[in-house]
Design an enzyme around this catalytic site. Sequence first.
Site, PDB file in Angstrom:
ATOM      1  N   HIS A  57      26.985  24.292  16.378  1.00 36.79           N
ATOM      2  CA  HIS A  57      25.890  24.836  17.033  1.00 36.79           C
ATOM      3  C   HIS A  57      26.479  26.245  18.034  1.00 36.79           C
ATOM      4  O   HIS A  57      25.817  26.486  18.868  1.00 36.79           O
ATOM      5  CB  HIS A  57      25.018  23.946  17.902  1.00 36.79           C
ATOM      6  CG  HIS A  57      24.315  22.947  17.067  1.00 36.79           C
ATOM      7  ND1 HIS A  57      23.517  21.948  17.523  1.00 36.79           N
ATOM      8  CD2 HIS A  57      24.016  22.917  15.884  1.00 36.79           C
ATOM      9  CE1 HIS A  57      23.206  21.167  16.461  1.00 36.79           C
ATOM     10  NE2 HIS A  57      23.168  21.891  15.558  1.00 36.79           N
ATOM     11  N   ARG A 107      18.610  14.441  25.547  1.00 35.64           N
ATOM     12  CA  ARG A 107      17.245  13.521  25.308  1.00 35.64           C
ATOM     13  C   ARG A 107      17.370  12.053  26.221  1.00 35.64           C
ATOM     14  O   ARG A 107      16.372  11.312  26.264  1.00 35.64           O
ATOM     15  CB  ARG A 107      16.993  12.954  23.901  1.00 35.64           C
ATOM     16  CG  ARG A 107      16.564  14.528  23.191  1.00 35.64           C
ATOM     17  CD  ARG A 107      16.396  14.169  21.787  1.00 35.64           C
ATOM     18  NE  ARG A 107      15.878  15.459  21.089  1.00 35.64           N
ATOM     19  CZ  ARG A 107      17.032  16.376  20.658  1.00 35.64           C
ATOM     20  NH1 ARG A 107      18.241  16.340  20.836  1.00 35.64           N
ATOM     21  NH2 ARG A 107      16.583  17.404  20.012  1.00 35.64           N
TER      22      ARG A 107
HETATM   23  P1  CNA Z   1      20.789  14.508  22.539  1.00 35.89           P
HETATM   24  O1  CNA Z   1      19.503  14.526  21.561  1.00 35.89           O
HETATM   25  O2  CNA Z   1      20.584  14.451  23.814  1.00 35.89           O
HETATM   26  O3  CNA Z   1      21.237  12.867  22.047  1.00 35.89           O
HETATM   27  C1  CNA Z   1      22.422  12.437  23.008  1.00 35.89           C
HETATM   28  C2  CNA Z   1      22.637  10.875  22.261  1.00 35.89           C
HETATM   29  O4  CNA Z   1      23.844  10.562  22.885  1.00 35.89           O
HETATM   30  C3  CNA Z   1      21.264   9.923  22.778  1.00 35.89           C
HETATM   31  O5  CNA Z   1      21.130   9.141  21.648  1.00 35.89           O
HETATM   32  C4  CNA Z   1      21.928   9.075  23.966  1.00 35.89           C
HETATM   33  O6  CNA Z   1      21.533   7.752  24.008  1.00 35.89           O
HETATM   34  C5  CNA Z   1      23.518   9.053  23.465  1.00 35.89           C
HETATM   35  N1  CNA Z   1      24.182   9.023  24.648  1.00 35.89           N
HETATM   36  C6  CNA Z   1      24.126   9.486  25.904  1.00 35.89           C
HETATM   37  N2  CNA Z   1      25.206   9.307  26.723  1.00 35.89           N
HETATM   38  C7  CNA Z   1      26.131   8.722  26.186  1.00 35.89           C
HETATM   39  C8  CNA Z   1      27.247   8.026  26.377  1.00 35.89           C
HETATM   40  N3  CNA Z   1      27.729   8.213  27.629  1.00 35.89           N
HETATM   41  N4  CNA Z   1      27.694   7.178  25.389  1.00 35.89           N
HETATM   42  C9  CNA Z   1      27.199   7.334  24.337  1.00 35.89           C
HETATM   43  N5  CNA Z   1      26.092   7.538  23.860  1.00 35.89           N
HETATM   44  C10 CNA Z   1      25.440   8.188  24.934  1.00 35.89           C
HETATM   45  O7  CNA Z   1      21.975  15.444  22.097  1.00 35.89           O
HETATM   46  P2  CNA Z   1      22.520  15.661  20.370  1.00 35.89           P
HETATM   47  O8  CNA Z   1      23.747  16.283  20.634  1.00 35.89           O
HETATM   48  O9  CNA Z   1      22.184  14.646  19.575  1.00 35.89           O
HETATM   49  O10 CNA Z   1      21.483  16.894  20.102  1.00 35.89           O
HETATM   50  C11 CNA Z   1      22.001  17.932  19.584  1.00 35.89           C
HETATM   51  C12 CNA Z   1      21.809  19.301  20.653  1.00 35.89           C
HETATM   52  C13 CNA Z   1      22.233  19.114  21.964  1.00 35.89           C
HETATM   53  C14 CNA Z   1      22.879  20.466  20.256  1.00 35.89           C
HETATM   54  O11 CNA Z   1      21.990  21.291  19.785  1.00 35.89           O
HETATM   55  C15 CNA Z   1      23.829  20.649  21.486  1.00 35.89           C
HETATM   56  O12 CNA Z   1      23.830  22.031  21.703  1.00 35.89           O
HETATM   57  C16 CNA Z   1      22.838  20.321  22.680  1.00 35.89           C
HETATM   58  N6  CNA Z   1      23.425  19.936  23.941  1.00 35.89           N
HETATM   59  C17 CNA Z   1      24.790  20.207  24.140  1.00 35.89           C
HETATM   60  C18 CNA Z   1      25.394  19.809  25.193  1.00 35.89           C
HETATM   61  C19 CNA Z   1      26.735  20.010  25.463  1.00 35.89           C
HETATM   62  O13 CNA Z   1      27.457  21.053  24.803  1.00 35.89           O
HETATM   63  N7  CNA Z   1      27.426  19.048  26.141  1.00 35.89           N
HETATM   64  C20 CNA Z   1      24.787  19.339  26.471  1.00 35.89           C
HETATM   65  C21 CNA Z   1      23.236  19.339  26.103  1.00 35.89           C
HETATM   66  C22 CNA Z   1      22.556  19.478  25.022  1.00 35.89           C
END
Ligand code: CNA
Length: 342
Positions: free
Chosen positions: A128, A38
Amino acid sequence: MAPQKDLQKVAAILKSNPKVIFMVGAGISTGAGIPDFRSPKTGLYHNLQSLNLPYAEAVFDIQFFQTNPKPFYTLSKELYPGQFVPTKFHFFMKLLQDKKLLHRVYTQNIDTLERVAGVDGKYIVEAHGSFAENHCIKCGEEYPGDDFKKYVFDQKIPKCKKCKGLVKPDIVFFGEGLPERFFDVWDEDLELLQDAKDGEFLTITAGTSLTVYPFASLPSEVPKTQKRVLVNKERVGDFKNKRENDHMFLDDSDEFIEALCDVLGWRKELDNLVNNAKKEIKGSETLENETSEDKVIDIKEDIKNELDREEKQGKKEVDEITKDLENLDIEKSKNKTTPKSI
Ligand code: CNA
């Protein structure tokens, strides 16, 4: 930059040997080059427009997958584990494990970077799921990991060897239940948290928008007697109602870890962990100099190339069909003229 006074408070808590529970999301992996969902501009949802999805979440929606698995497979190639080096935040978890302070890591991530950083599986709850195993969504038959990976990298869609159903890694899609281990382990940990003395535990929530339930409710269930830390670029979920025992850092998660380790005097140990692991992880030399923005650009380009390839392939097929039709017309007209000439 995190205020020194607040960092010192968290450092003092860690020096008092608490049991640490992490609750993390995609934000802790953005430093490795994996986009989150997001974040504006860099998040996957912002960059998925090229996949022609009816809505961004559709790529992880089980009903949509059943009708069109292609966008998920396009994205899987980009996110497939093994292509990324863990971040300092991941290595901080490993450091706490080495110091016998780690109690649990609840992660929403599917990138397995906690494991790659050396955190023992017994501490990790992949809420997840992950790419570790794959199953047919029709008959439940397991699908071999190596075959699956090959299909993903060849951008082909694997089919169940038994019933020809669609195959999906054991990642929890919207519309699916979480693994039982998530509920079982959280029940146990919650009981421990409720019976614990004040401040015996420290929970660190990081890199998550706290929007996906039931995971999003974990921080709110932590008893008020226990200390909570939030490390996130924005204030989220239950942390919008700050508790007396809360410490909040609206920071980049890796910068926070560097600053905290400096205060703790653990920076050298952290850097050693990072450097030793990087030496071991194949390909890290090239990734080291690549920023997360570069990687996001790479991913966008890969998706575009894939679509261009498909478009070209489509055009080629149309050209071939047109040619076939033209040949058919010529044949027909020949056939038509032949009888006349007879
Ligand atoms: P999200 O909804 O994308 O939220 C990410 C949060 O992290 C936001 O509030 C951002 O402001 C914050 N953020 C981003 N970069 C940084 C940083 N460098 N330092 C501090 N804060 C930061 O992702 P969530 O994990 O909350 O959503 C859940 C989903 C995302 C799950 O079902 C995952 O499977 C899914 N996901 C996972 C991955 C992965 O495995 N790396 C990647 C993309 C999505």
